[in-house]
Design a protein around this motif. Sequence first.
Motif, PDB file in Angstrom:
ATOM      1  N   PRO A 209       0.821  -1.210   0.000  1.00  0.00           N
ATOM      2  CA  PRO A 209       0.000   0.000   0.000  1.00  0.00           C
ATOM      3  C   PRO A 209       0.850   1.254   0.000  1.00  0.00           C
ATOM      4  O   PRO A 209       2.012   1.245   0.435  1.00  0.00           O
ATOM      5  CB  PRO A 209      -0.795  -0.119   1.308  1.00  0.00           C
ATOM      6  CG  PRO A 209       0.096  -0.914   2.210  1.00  0.00           C
ATOM      7  CD  PRO A 209       0.821  -1.883   1.321  1.00  0.00           C
TER       8      PRO A 209
ATOM      9  N   TRP B 288      -1.277  -5.802  -8.232  1.00  0.00           N
ATOM     10  CA  TRP B 288      -2.324  -4.802  -8.013  1.00  0.00           C
ATOM     11  C   TRP B 288      -2.790  -4.192  -9.327  1.00  0.00           C
ATOM     12  O   TRP B 288      -3.955  -3.844  -9.476  1.00  0.00           O
ATOM     13  CB  TRP B 288      -1.812  -3.707  -7.070  1.00  0.00           C
ATOM     14  CG  TRP B 288      -1.870  -4.116  -5.636  1.00  0.00           C
ATOM     15  CD1 TRP B 288      -1.852  -5.394  -5.138  1.00  0.00           C
ATOM     16  CD2 TRP B 288      -1.950  -3.242  -4.509  1.00  0.00           C
ATOM     17  NE1 TRP B 288      -1.898  -5.364  -3.769  1.00  0.00           N
ATOM     18  CE2 TRP B 288      -1.963  -4.064  -3.345  1.00  0.00           C
ATOM     19  CE3 TRP B 288      -1.993  -1.867  -4.355  1.00  0.00           C
ATOM     20  CZ2 TRP B 288      -2.036  -3.534  -2.058  1.00  0.00           C
ATOM     21  CZ3 TRP B 288      -2.058  -1.339  -3.077  1.00  0.00           C
ATOM     22  CH2 TRP B 288      -2.086  -2.165  -1.942  1.00  0.00           C
TER      23      TRP B 288
ATOM     24  N   HIS C  33      -8.117  -5.944   6.731  1.00  0.00           N
ATOM     25  CA  HIS C  33      -6.699  -5.858   6.345  1.00  0.00           C
ATOM     26  C   HIS C  33      -6.512  -5.804   4.830  1.00  0.00           C
ATOM     27  O   HIS C  33      -5.439  -6.136   4.327  1.00  0.00           O
ATOM     28  CB  HIS C  33      -5.894  -7.037   6.892  1.00  0.00           C
ATOM     29  CG  HIS C  33      -5.976  -7.213   8.368  1.00  0.00           C
ATOM     30  ND1 HIS C  33      -5.495  -6.267   9.257  1.00  0.00           N
ATOM     31  CD2 HIS C  33      -6.494  -8.212   9.119  1.00  0.00           C
ATOM     32  CE1 HIS C  33      -5.692  -6.682  10.484  1.00  0.00           C
ATOM     33  NE2 HIS C  33      -6.312  -7.855  10.442  1.00  0.00           N
TER      34      HIS C  33
ATOM     35  N   GLU D  93      -8.241  -4.091   0.788  1.00  0.00           N
ATOM     36  CA  GLU D  93      -9.294  -3.534  -0.046  1.00  0.00           C
ATOM     37  C   GLU D  93      -9.962  -4.693  -0.769  1.00  0.00           C
ATOM     38  O   GLU D  93      -9.288  -5.627  -1.217  1.00  0.00           O
ATOM     39  CB  GLU D  93      -8.726  -2.530  -1.061  1.00  0.00           C
ATOM     40  CG  GLU D  93      -8.294  -1.216  -0.432  1.00  0.00           C
ATOM     41  CD  GLU D  93      -7.935  -0.184  -1.487  1.00  0.00           C
ATOM     42  OE1 GLU D  93      -8.025  -0.495  -2.696  1.00  0.00           O
ATOM     43  OE2 GLU D  93      -7.556   0.927  -1.098  1.00  0.00           O
TER      44      GLU D  93
ATOM     45  N   LYS E   8      -6.887  -6.802  -2.297  1.00  0.00           N
ATOM     46  CA  LYS E   8      -5.533  -6.257  -2.318  1.00  0.00           C
ATOM     47  C   LYS E   8      -5.129  -6.053  -0.853  1.00  0.00           C
ATOM     48  O   LYS E   8      -5.612  -5.131  -0.192  1.00  0.00           O
ATOM     49  CB  LYS E   8      -5.484  -4.927  -3.076  1.00  0.00           C
ATOM     50  CG  LYS E   8      -5.846  -5.025  -4.535  1.00  0.00           C
ATOM     51  CD  LYS E   8      -5.547  -3.731  -5.305  1.00  0.00           C
ATOM     52  CE  LYS E   8      -6.372  -2.565  -4.818  1.00  0.00           C
ATOM     53  NZ  LYS E   8      -6.158  -1.349  -5.650  1.00  0.00           N
TER      54      LYS E   8
ATOM     55  N   GLN F 117      -3.599  -4.827   2.527  1.00  0.00           N
ATOM     56  CA  GLN F 117      -3.077  -3.529   2.946  1.00  0.00           C
ATOM     57  C   GLN F 117      -2.077  -3.694   4.087  1.00  0.00           C
ATOM     58  O   GLN F 117      -1.835  -2.765   4.859  1.00  0.00           O
ATOM     59  CB  GLN F 117      -4.237  -2.629   3.383  1.00  0.00           C
ATOM     60  CG  GLN F 117      -5.265  -2.372   2.285  1.00  0.00           C
ATOM     61  CD  GLN F 117      -4.701  -1.575   1.129  1.00  0.00           C
ATOM     62  OE1 GLN F 117      -4.211  -0.455   1.316  1.00  0.00           O
ATOM     63  NE2 GLN F 117      -4.759  -2.139  -0.065  1.00  0.00           N
TER      64      GLN F 117
END
Length: 210
Positions: free
Chosen positions: A10, A23, A42, A44, A59, A61
């Motif tokens: 991230p 990503w 934890h 997206e 994804k 984080q």
Amino acid sequence: MKLIVALGNPGSQYAHTRHNIGWRVADELARQQGATWRAGDHAEQAEFRLLGEKVLLIKPQTFMNASGKAVLPPLQFYKLSPEALLVIQDDLDSPFGLLKLRFGGRHGGQNGVRDIIRVLGSEQFARLKLGISRPPPGRDPAAWVLSSWAEDERATLDELVRLAVLATLKWITAGLKEAQAAYNGTDLRPRPEPAPASDLPAPGEPPSEP
């Protein structure tokens, strides 16, 4: 139901790095499917349905080294087996432009995959591996994976992401073997120019008349 985990770090400083190619694939897949990202556990998360199959795309984080923390909650909540999981990852040991699907096996030094294996206690899940190549001689691999793509790599990167999305869709709709059969030959490395034809006769061939 299928769970797709795209590995990356991230933060805007990592958005265009080699480590975050997973990503890129996830963002393009969500865009094509009209899925909206939202905050999850934890991670997206984005959801969509494809041919009646529910798909959860995440994804993490947590930063790469703690990716397993984002993978375990949805597997437990939806009571999914690791076989329902596809991890999209960068692969330092494959040449840039090479795409490969595989099931199981060791982590190969990819710290996100390493942590997922540790948390799940199993290597039995599918991976979509996208080659980013080893660094040039003398360059630290840890710094290399966090480096940005060069301008002359953009076209190949875009095509690799496009094909990775197609491979992921094939995995969802037809399974791993079909996806492997369709996309494991993908290699976007430039082909060498053919050598010019020689004017010399082949062995045993008489010279041509002037």
